[in-house]
Enzyme design. Structure first.
Site, PDB file in Angstrom:
ATOM      1  N   HIS A  77       8.917   1.624  45.876  1.00 24.71           N
ATOM      2  CA  HIS A  77      10.036   1.101  45.093  1.00 24.71           C
ATOM      3  C   HIS A  77      11.379   1.650  45.557  1.00 24.71           C
ATOM      4  O   HIS A  77      12.410   1.013  45.353  1.00 24.71           O
ATOM      5  CB  HIS A  77       9.825   1.397  43.606  1.00 24.71           C
ATOM      6  CG  HIS A  77       8.904   0.430  42.950  1.00 24.71           C
ATOM      7  ND1 HIS A  77       9.347  -0.620  42.175  1.00 24.71           N
ATOM      8  CD2 HIS A  77       7.556   0.327  42.975  1.00 24.71           C
ATOM      9  CE1 HIS A  77       8.305  -1.323  41.746  1.00 24.71           C
ATOM     10  NE2 HIS A  77       7.206  -0.764  42.213  1.00 24.71           N
ATOM     11  N   ASP A  78      11.397   2.820  46.169  1.00 23.66           N
ATOM     12  CA  ASP A  78      12.663   3.346  46.674  1.00 23.66           C
ATOM     13  C   ASP A  78      12.933   2.879  48.093  1.00 23.66           C
ATOM     14  O   ASP A  78      13.968   2.298  48.385  1.00 23.66           O
ATOM     15  CB  ASP A  78      12.656   4.876  46.627  1.00 23.66           C
ATOM     16  CG  ASP A  78      14.023   5.442  47.001  1.00 23.66           C
ATOM     17  OD1 ASP A  78      15.004   5.097  46.324  1.00 23.66           O
ATOM     18  OD2 ASP A  78      14.116   6.209  47.983  1.00 23.66           O
ATOM     19  N   ASP A  85      16.596   6.439  49.987  1.00 19.12           N
ATOM     20  CA  ASP A  85      17.654   7.397  49.646  1.00 19.12           C
ATOM     21  C   ASP A  85      17.619   7.876  48.199  1.00 19.12           C
ATOM     22  O   ASP A  85      18.609   8.392  47.680  1.00 19.12           O
ATOM     23  CB  ASP A  85      19.024   6.766  49.926  1.00 19.12           C
ATOM     24  CG  ASP A  85      19.327   5.587  49.004  1.00 19.12           C
ATOM     25  OD1 ASP A  85      18.419   5.115  48.295  1.00 19.12           O
ATOM     26  OD2 ASP A  85      20.492   5.129  48.983  1.00 19.12           O
ATOM     27  N   PRO A 173       8.808  -7.834  46.537  1.00 23.61           N
ATOM     28  CA  PRO A 173       8.057  -9.029  46.148  1.00 23.61           C
ATOM     29  C   PRO A 173       7.359  -8.803  44.814  1.00 23.61           C
ATOM     30  O   PRO A 173       6.917  -7.694  44.506  1.00 23.61           O
ATOM     31  CB  PRO A 173       7.040  -9.190  47.284  1.00 23.61           C
ATOM     32  CG  PRO A 173       6.909  -7.829  47.888  1.00 23.61           C
ATOM     33  CD  PRO A 173       8.232  -7.151  47.703  1.00 23.61           C
ATOM     34  N   ASP A 253      -9.489  -0.263  40.333  1.00 18.19           N
ATOM     35  CA  ASP A 253     -10.800  -0.193  40.982  1.00 18.19           C
ATOM     36  C   ASP A 253     -11.747   0.545  40.038  1.00 18.19           C
ATOM     37  O   ASP A 253     -11.682   1.766  39.917  1.00 18.19           O
ATOM     38  CB  ASP A 253     -10.671   0.550  42.318  1.00 18.19           C
ATOM     39  CG  ASP A 253     -12.016   0.824  42.988  1.00 18.19           C
ATOM     40  OD1 ASP A 253     -13.038   0.273  42.523  1.00 18.19           O
ATOM     41  OD2 ASP A 253     -12.037   1.582  43.965  1.00 18.19           O
ATOM     42  N   THR A 256     -14.254   3.415  41.981  1.00 17.21           N
ATOM     43  CA  THR A 256     -13.709   4.742  42.319  1.00 17.21           C
ATOM     44  C   THR A 256     -12.228   4.760  41.911  1.00 17.21           C
ATOM     45  O   THR A 256     -11.341   4.769  42.773  1.00 17.21           O
ATOM     46  CB  THR A 256     -13.859   5.036  43.829  1.00 17.21           C
ATOM     47  OG1 THR A 256     -13.261   3.956  44.580  1.00 17.21           O
ATOM     48  CG2 THR A 256     -15.321   5.164  44.224  1.00 17.21           C
ATOM     49  N   ASP A 261      -9.481   5.010  48.574  1.00 10.62           N
ATOM     50  CA  ASP A 261     -10.486   4.632  49.571  1.00 10.62           C
ATOM     51  C   ASP A 261     -10.405   3.140  49.850  1.00 10.62           C
ATOM     52  O   ASP A 261      -9.513   2.445  49.355  1.00 10.62           O
ATOM     53  CB  ASP A 261     -11.891   5.024  49.088  1.00 10.62           C
ATOM     54  CG  ASP A 261     -12.261   4.390  47.749  1.00 10.62           C
ATOM     55  OD1 ASP A 261     -11.583   3.417  47.335  1.00 10.62           O
ATOM     56  OD2 ASP A 261     -13.221   4.861  47.103  1.00 10.62           O
TER      57      ASP A 261
END
Length: 336
Positions: A77-78, A85, A173, A253, A256, A261
């Protein structure tokens, strides 16, 4: 005439000196532009910096397991939004909306733990380590905590002084957008198709809020979902209009959920991806071959993930004298 010649010569000398200074200044500016990130940037200015970050990440992960997922999401997100930054970490002010408060940042949390890391670094080396580097290195070390690869990442980033809240939709996106849009957004920062497939493997850990899923369950169940997976989703997302602030999540998931993974790829090939983008990744002819390969070979997944994350972490950083080293990650220095 002798006096006039002396004056003329003196003026000529002054012009030469000024021109040389200006030229040197331009050269310095050119050099500043080419400052690059390096490995172990703080080896002289704060030798313990990376060890402090790693130790803090371990301690915080032991107390709050979900921090690792937050740190991993932070780097996307950055760094994907114009520059790596730490603009993501800035709070809103009267003049500036925070990126954290925008729709595309929904579900981001645990920023206070980055403050904890920053405070530990400030005690050791005041005003030296940037929030941008903390954000990147905490993601790197968080990935290791959940069983992912150790990725050597460069440092030397400086912190931006402005939020990019108004640009988020231009760069990030959405989970419902077409695979073409997703691929194009990543391509713009140098990440190819297999890199995109690998980065989305981050969905191997963490959870997704029901707000992002109910459109696949109500009023009718999306036929692309594996029918064996639907009862669990309906149990977790029992409300067609969930409260965004409520604790209504589905683990990305179920097999796990806390381990980074390649099980994610097996899940999406089995139509158990929670988001539209997960389903598209497994079915689009451009991405499916890489999904199949990563489902079979975890080392290949880790290799491509490491490569793509490195490119992401080096997206247009501020270096040299650009930006600043924030004393507090949520506020630019001039507001202190």
């Amino acid at each position: 005439m002798g006096v006039m010649r002396s004056k003329a010569f003196l003026i000529f000398l002054i012009v030469v000196v000024l021109f040389s200074a200006a030229f040197a200044g331009n050269n310095a500016e050119e050099e500043e532009k080419t400052v690059e990130l390096v490995m172990n940037y703080y080896k002289d200015s704060c030798p313990q910096a990376e060890d402090i970050i790693k130790e803090q990440v371990k301690l915080l992960y032991k107390r709050h397991k979900n921090t690792a997922f937050s740190w991993l999401r932070n780097i996307f997100h950055d760094c994907a939004v114009e520059s790596c930054d730490a603009s993501l970490l800035l709070d809103s002010t009267r003049r500036m909306m925070s990126e954290k408060e925008m729709d595309r940042s929904f579900g981001l949390r645990n920023f206070r733990y980055l403050d904890t890391i920053k405070e530990a670094l400030e005690r050791e080396c005041p005003g030296v380590v940037s929030c941008a580097d903390i954000l990147v290195l905490s993601a790197r070390d968080g990935i290791v905590q959940v069983g992912g690869p150790h990725i050597p990442l460069k440092t030397g980033r400086r912190d931006g002084r402005k939020s990019r809240a108004e640009m988020l939709e231009q760069y990030l996106p959405d989970h419902n957008e077409s695979m073409t849009v997703v691929l194009d957004r990543f391509k713009a920062i140098g990440i190819d198709t297999k890199g995109v497939v690998a980065l989305l493997g981050a969905h191997s850990v963490g959870r997704t809020h029901c707000v992002k899923l109910v459109h696949r369950l109500y009023p009718e169940v999306d036929p692309n979902l594996n029918p064996d997976h639907v009862p669990h989703m309906l149990k977790k997302c029992y409300d067609p209009i969930p409260d965004p602030k409520s604790v209504q999540y589905v683990r990305n998931d179920r097999g796990t959920p806390m381990i980074f993974d390649n099980n994610y790829y097996r899940n999406i090939l089995d139509s158990k991806g929670l988001l539209i983008v997960d389903h598209q990744l497994a079915t689009d002819k451009r991405t499916r071959p890489f999904v199949v390969k990563m489902a079979k070979n975890q080392d290949y997944f880790f290799k491509e993930f490491s490569r793509a994350l490195t490119i992401l972490s080096e997206n247009n950083p501020l270096t040299g004298t650009k930006g600043e080293i924030r004393r507090q990650c949520s506020v630019v220095n001039k507001l202190h």
